[in-house]
Each structure stands twice: as structure tokens, then as C-alpha cells.
Design a protein around this motif. Structure first.
Motif, PDB file in Angstrom:
ATOM      1  N   LYS A 185      56.926   8.241  33.634  1.00 57.34           N
ATOM      2  CA  LYS A 185      58.036   8.867  34.357  1.00 57.34           C
ATOM      3  C   LYS A 185      57.500   9.531  35.622  1.00 57.34           C
ATOM      4  N   SER A 208      69.138  13.938  32.600  1.00 58.10           N
ATOM      5  CA  SER A 208      68.759  12.715  31.878  1.00 58.10           C
ATOM      6  C   SER A 208      69.663  12.557  30.649  1.00 58.10           C
ATOM      7  N   THR A 234      69.574  10.444  28.226  1.00 53.02           N
ATOM      8  CA  THR A 234      68.844  10.188  26.973  1.00 53.02           C
ATOM      9  C   THR A 234      68.347  11.508  26.381  1.00 53.02           C
ATOM     10  N   LEU A 235      67.781  12.333  27.244  1.00 55.28           N
ATOM     11  CA  LEU A 235      67.249  13.608  26.765  1.00 55.28           C
ATOM     12  C   LEU A 235      68.387  14.558  26.394  1.00 55.28           C
ATOM     13  N   VAL A 262      67.699   5.312  32.816  1.00 56.25           N
ATOM     14  CA  VAL A 262      68.462   6.383  33.485  1.00 56.25           C
ATOM     15  C   VAL A 262      67.733   7.081  34.641  1.00 56.25           C
ATOM     16  N   GLY A 319      64.643   7.157  22.951  1.00 56.97           N
ATOM     17  CA  GLY A 319      63.725   6.028  22.903  1.00 56.97           C
ATOM     18  C   GLY A 319      62.312   6.514  22.669  1.00 56.97           C
TER      19      GLY A 319
HETATM   20  N1  GLU Z   1      62.473   6.565  27.691  1.00 57.31           N
HETATM   21  C1  GLU Z   1      63.034   7.177  26.548  1.00 57.31           C
HETATM   22  C2  GLU Z   1      64.512   6.889  26.484  1.00 57.31           C
HETATM   23  O1  GLU Z   1      65.015   6.153  27.272  1.00 57.31           O
HETATM   24  C3  GLU Z   1      62.672   8.621  26.435  1.00 57.31           C
HETATM   25  C4  GLU Z   1      63.576   9.628  27.059  1.00 57.31           C
HETATM   26  C5  GLU Z   1      63.476   9.623  28.526  1.00 57.31           C
HETATM   27  O2  GLU Z   1      62.427   9.979  29.021  1.00 57.31           O
HETATM   28  O3  GLU Z   1      64.459   9.221  29.137  1.00 57.31           O
HETATM   29  O4  GLU Z   1      65.158   7.374  25.590  1.00 57.31           O
END
Ligand code: GLU
Ligand code: PMP
Length: 400
Positions: A104, A15, A17-18, A129, A40
Motif C-alpha cells: 500500500k 478505505s 475494506t478497513l 479501493v 482481505g
Molecule cells: N487488501 C485488503 C483488502 O482489500 C486489506 C485491507 C486494505 O488494506 O484495504 O481487504
């Protein structure tokens, strides 16, 4: 030993974002003054009355056992009521609702239940993502229909129609959208609904997790349109509107056969969502909505602030997001420029440069299907946002 890992995991992207949030966290622990605009995640605390509900649930001592797999009945009923009354989804009943460990997880359940090897899922791009990776994990093929800066990153019903093949099983979008912050109007969704209904055995997944952070004053749920309940899986959750990311509560509302399938898979994977967190979520749903409204008002103020600051940076092109808490500016004017030995060829390079030189973390648009953009989350304080944008402006001015 590495070779014993499955193709399934080897073929999956981490991921983005993570990963960026992790990188920013690591730099922070090294003492570097990082401003994290990559994740996010609301920067607000979960409202007090929700915290109190969780404490009471512990004191009551009734919620320590395995929960019902699809969620506590009163929570499912409250969700169904909310969907009927606030989203005009007249058919929504508790039995259509499955509560999961975050939206998720709801999305993972859905794709595991719908996809056979080679099935296609059309994704409105730019997109969050995890959609593409979970579709691939389930054996499916993501097919992107692309919006761009000129049309506020909103792909159209016509593009959807053109992308449908015999193998298309589902369509997914988020509105308000992560990463663009764009919101589909009722008429745009009506056009999409007509296309869905014109094909047999095609369903749409409407990810409405940013429903409560919408500056247009109106949110349309595609499941509420005539004939669409049977064709729609509505996804929502508590992470964003109630600042409850860590509690991990999300849900779907779907035609009964899909809800039953999601319950079945969840029974094998997790046994259902955490009991105490579900009690907290219920308090969020039926309790005082003022904290949620105040958070949304704060995001709007920040949106306006960041818009002004971004417009003041030469080379950055942005639309005006109408919801969620993201900007998704086009940074392609910087491609081909350099500062010292650092050359910007891609949005990834742009993010690395900004992280290194300005100590601000963003996420590359490539991870969201839009390689000319970067995502900036403005779920941060006004002081942080001002400082971050000042630093970004300074380091971008050095690129020649
Ligand atoms: N949905 C948020 C983001 O897009 C949190 C992180 C994730 O779960 O992708 O940053
Ligand atoms: N959908 C979208 C569009 C998101 O941005 C997120 C962010 N986490 C999710 C679903 C999942 O949310 P959660 O698992 O925290 O409920």
C-alpha cells in the motif's frame, strides 16, 4: 475546528475494506456472533520459520537502527533474484528495488512520484479501493475501464487504447485481481503491453501482491515482456502469500529513475520499513516455500466450497475466480426487493442487510467500481464459510 482540515483529506474516501472490518470488529466486541468476510487478510499465522527469523534478528541486536531508506541490501538482492528467476524479469537488480511499509505504501510512493495536477491514471476496474483515493490525493484523475461479469471482470487492451488521452500518465491493474480474483493470461497482458509501448511516456503499475495465490498454475509478469522493463513498476509484498499483513513489508521493482524517486519520497515520509520485519520478510523469500504452497492449496479448496454454496443461492450470479481469495458476485437481482421495512436498492443496502440479519460482513462492490457486486473474502475457515453462506441463503430467501 473541523474546518482546519485540508481539502485533501476532506475529499478522500475512507478505505471501505478497513471500514467494514472495523464495523464487524465493533459488533463482535458487543458480543454479536459476526462472521467477518470483509477483510482481505489471510486467516493463517505467519509461518513459523519467519517468526523465528524475526526473533533471531532481535537477539542479534543489529537491526534496531534506522534501516537503509530503500531497504536492507540483502533483502533487495534477494527480491531482485526472485524477480529474475521466478518472474523472468531479466533486468531486475537490487538498485531497482525499493522496500516499503507494505505494498500500500509502495503504491502511495509511486503515485506521489508520478502524478502532476490533472494527470490521468487508467485503472482496470473493478479495482482495489485504495488506487483511486491515492491517485486523487496526488492530484491525479482516475479513469476507469470496466470489466463485467460476462468477461470475468477483465477490461481489455482495446478498452485501454480507447481510454488513453494526452494526459494519461500511468495504468494500473492487479492480477490476480482484488476484488474479482481474475487472472490476466500471458496473451491478455501481451496485448496490454503493446498498447503501453505504443504511447510515449506511459508506464504500467502491475500489482502482483496475490501472485502466490493463483490457481491457474501460471503467473505472468508484464515487466518480463520485451521492452517492458522500462515501462513497468512491479508491485509485490509479503502480506498475502506469506500471511504477513501485520508486518507491513512490500516492495517495487522499477526503472532506476522511478526507484530513486520512490526512495527520495520515502526518505521524507518514513525513513524506510521496519528493520525486524525486513529480516522476517527475507526469511520468507529465501526459506521453505511449503507453508505458502499449503496456504494456496487451502484457498483453492475453500474457493471450490464457496463456489458450490454460492451457486446454490437463487439470485446470486458469480464467475469462477482464478486467484486471490475473493468472490465478487453480482447481486443486482435483489435490487428492488424488501423484507419488512428493509429495502435493497444498492449493493451497500445488500451488505447492510446481510450484516444486520445474517451477521456476516461483506464489502459493497461500489467501493471497487462495480455497484452491482459485493466482495466476499474466503480467507476464513471452512466451518465459518459454511455457516456464513447458510445464513446468507436464509436471509436472502426472505427478500420479496
Ligand atoms: N487488501 C485488503 C483488502 O482489500 C486489506 C485491507 C486494505 O488494506 O484495504 O481487504
Ligand atoms: N494491492 C492489493 C491489490 C491489495 O489487495 C492489497 C491489500 N492489502 C495491497 C496492495 C496492499 O497490501 P499490503 O500493504 O498489506 O502489502
Amino acid at each position: 475546528m473541523n474546518s482546519i482540515l485540508s481539502d485533501r483529506i476532506n475529499n478522500m474516501e475512507e478505505s471501505a475494506t478497513l471500514a467494514m472490518a472495523k464495523k464487524a470488529r465493533e459488533l463482535k466486541t458487543q458480543g454479536i456472533d459476526i462472521i467477518g468476510l470483509s477483510l482481505g487478510e489471510p486467516d493463517f499465522k505467519t509461518p513459523k520459520h519467519i517468526q523465528e527469523a524475526a526473533k533471531s534478528a532481535i537477539d542479534e541486536g543489529k537491526y534496531f537502527s534506522y534501516p537503509p531508506v530503500a531497504g536492507y541490501q540483502d533483502l533487495r538482492e534477494a527480491i531482485a533474484k526472485k524477480l529474475r528467476e521466478q518472474n523472468n524479469i531479466a533486468e531486475a537488480k537490487a538498485e531497482n528495488v525499493v522496500v516499503s511499509t507494505g505494498a500500500k505504501h509502495s503504491i502511495a510512493n509511486i503515485f506521489m512520484c508520478l502524478i502532476n495536477e490533472g494527470d490521468e491514471v487508467i485503472i482496470f476496474s473493478p479495482y482495489w479501493v485504495s488506487y483511486s483515493e491515492v491517485i486523487k490525493l496526488a492530484g491525479g484523475v482516475p479513469v476507469l475501464i470496466e470489466g463485467n461479469l460476462e468477461n470475468n471482470f477483465k477490461a481489455t487492451a482495446k478498452q485501454l487504447e480507447e481510454a488513453i488521452t494526452d494526459k494519461t500518465k500511468a495504468v494500473i491493474y492487479s492480477s490476480p485481481c482484488n476484488p474479482s480474483g481474475s487472472v490476466f493470461s500471458k496473451s491478455e497482458l501481451e496485448a496490454i503491453a503493446e498498447v503501453i509501448k505504443s504511447k510515449e511516456n506511459l508506464v504500467v503499475i502491475a500489482d502482483e501482491i496475490y501472485e502466490l495465490i493463483n490457481f491457474t498454475g501460471s503467473h505472468a509478469s508484464i515487466a518480463s515482456f520485451p521492452g517492458m522493463f522500462e515501462r513497468t513498476i512491479t508491485v509485490n509484498g509479503f502480506s498475502k502469500g506469506y500471511a504477513m499483513t501485520g508486518w507491513r513489508v512490500g516492495y517495487i521493482c522499477a526503472p532506476l529513475f522511478i526507484a530513486k524517486a520512490c526512495e527520495k519520497i520515502q526518505g521524507q515520509f518514513t525513513s524506510g520499513g521496519t528493520g525486524i520485519a525486513q529480516r522476517a520478510a527475507l526469511a520468507g523469500l529465501v526459506g521453505d516455500q511449503k507453508p505458502t504452497e499449503e496456504m494456496a492449496a487451502a484457498y483453492l479448496k475453500r474457493r471450490d466450497l464457496v463456489l458450490e454454496l454460492l451457486r446454490d443461492i437463487p439470485g446470486i450470479k458469480t464467475h469462477v475466480p482464478e486467484g486471490a481469495f475473493y468472490f465478487f458476485p453480482d447481486v443486482s437481482d435483489f435490487f428492488g426487493k424488501s423484507a419488512g421495512d428493509q429495502k435493497i436498492e444498492t449493493a451497500d443496502d445488500f451488505c447492510l442487510y446481510v450484516l444486520k440479519e445474517a451477521n456476516v460482513s461483506l464489502v459493497t462492490g461500489a467501493a471497487f467500481g462495480a455497484p452491482n457486486s459485493v466482495r466476499l473474502s474466503y480467507a476464513a475457515s471452512e466451518a465459518e464459510l459454511k455457516e456464513a453462506l447458510k445464513r446468507i441463503k436464509e436471509v436472502l430467501a426472505k427478500l420479496k
